[in-house]
Write a protein that holds these residues in place. Sequence first.
Motif, PDB file in Angstrom:
ATOM      1  N   THR A   1     -23.918  10.866  12.709  1.00 54.57           N
ATOM      2  CA  THR A   1     -24.351  11.767  13.657  1.00 54.57           C
ATOM      3  C   THR A   1     -23.599  13.412  13.140  1.00 54.57           C
ATOM      4  OG1 THR A   1     -24.174  10.274  15.339  1.00 54.57           O
ATOM      5  CG2 THR A   1     -23.685  12.438  16.041  1.00 54.57           C
ATOM      6  N   ALA A   2     -22.415  13.124  12.524  1.00 53.36           N
ATOM      7  CA  ALA A   2     -21.953  14.502  12.090  1.00 53.36           C
ATOM      8  C   ALA A   2     -22.788  15.138  11.151  1.00 53.36           C
ATOM      9  CB  ALA A   2     -20.661  14.362  11.426  1.00 53.36           C
ATOM     10  N   ALA A   3     -23.539  14.200  10.399  1.00 50.44           N
ATOM     11  CA  ALA A   3     -24.490  15.161   9.259  1.00 50.44           C
ATOM     12  C   ALA A   3     -25.459  15.825   9.990  1.00 50.44           C
ATOM     13  CB  ALA A   3     -24.923  14.000   8.465  1.00 50.44           C
ATOM     14  N   PHE A   4     -26.064  15.221  11.037  1.00 45.66           N
ATOM     15  CA  PHE A   4     -27.239  15.950  11.658  1.00 45.66           C
ATOM     16  C   PHE A   4     -26.675  17.420  12.548  1.00 45.66           C
ATOM     17  CE2 PHE A   4     -29.344  12.061  11.089  1.00 45.66           C
ATOM     18  CZ  PHE A   4     -30.628  12.574  10.707  1.00 45.66           C
ATOM     19  N   LEU A   5     -25.288  17.219  12.961  1.00 41.99           N
ATOM     20  CA  LEU A   5     -24.777  18.098  13.781  1.00 41.99           C
ATOM     21  C   LEU A   5     -24.519  19.658  12.812  1.00 41.99           C
ATOM     22  CD1 LEU A   5     -22.433  16.438  16.325  1.00 41.99           C
ATOM     23  CD2 LEU A   5     -24.670  17.440  16.770  1.00 41.99           C
TER      24      LEU A   5
ATOM     25  N   LEU B   1     -23.083  19.542   3.990  1.00 38.02           N
ATOM     26  CA  LEU B   1     -24.367  19.597   4.799  1.00 38.02           C
ATOM     27  C   LEU B   1     -24.486  20.762   5.586  1.00 38.02           C
ATOM     28  CD1 LEU B   1     -23.587  15.731   5.912  1.00 38.02           C
ATOM     29  CD2 LEU B   1     -25.893  16.744   4.820  1.00 38.02           C
ATOM     30  N   PHE B   2     -23.437  21.340   5.942  1.00 38.71           N
ATOM     31  CA  PHE B   2     -23.441  22.800   6.570  1.00 38.71           C
ATOM     32  C   PHE B   2     -23.990  23.694   5.717  1.00 38.71           C
ATOM     33  CE2 PHE B   2     -21.638  26.709   7.598  1.00 38.71           C
ATOM     34  CZ  PHE B   2     -21.882  26.931   9.012  1.00 38.71           C
ATOM     35  N   ALA B   3     -23.703  23.597   4.566  1.00 36.65           N
ATOM     36  CA  ALA B   3     -24.066  24.749   3.546  1.00 36.65           C
ATOM     37  C   ALA B   3     -25.997  24.210   3.128  1.00 36.65           C
ATOM     38  CB  ALA B   3     -23.695  24.632   2.234  1.00 36.65           C
TER      39      ALA B   3
END
Length: 224
Positions: free
Chosen positions: A20-24, A185-187
């Motif tokens: 879930t953190a990955a998609f967010l 993932l944010f980048a």
Amino acid sequence: MKKLRMHYCSKKQMSESFLTAAFLSVSGGLQDMYTYISRGHVFANAQTGNIVLLSQHIFAGNWADVMRYLMPVLSFMFGVAAATEIRQHFQNIGRIHWRQIVILIEMSMLFLVGFLPEKLDLVANAFVSFSCAMQVQTFRKGYAYASTMCIGNIRSGMEALCAYRQSHNRQILYKAFHYFGIIILFAFGAGIGSILIPVFNLQTIWFSSFLLMVGFFLMFIQEK
């Protein structure tokens, strides 16, 4: 006691998972790129940058640009308050988790932003900053990662690496990889945003809504 412990583990909320953190996080990176490139060089998430630019324009007497950076900062503050209120009022409801309510509101706001023309950039940035604040305030359980900014994750990741060097505890090493994974993932989300913006222009933010929708449905799963 063993059965009770197993039952507790089986009920872990999927909102605390790395998936879930990955998609967010991808969504968070895309949002920041969107507001900076498409909405007047304003940061949706990095309010430190907005405060620096706000101060610059105040001291330079550029009052026309002051509101452009003040509005997202104020919206971020109200977003934190809104997420806190939602948790207090809906924490114990049954079929849907209170974090899913936050995601639904965020999805709706970002979808609306895609319809706002450039002359309403001030409103668009306020909406995005508000939704980002709700997200970062909501998803803090487990490892205290931030899915909409990186500085805290960099600090926590390096701190975990230093702790692993002393203890050789693999769980601490996993914790460090968790934080650095969120940063990557944010980048990645920001990079994807830079590719999509020339094609989809102001509607690029809808991809962020789609990523949040995936996170919303993931939360119906109980992670073991």
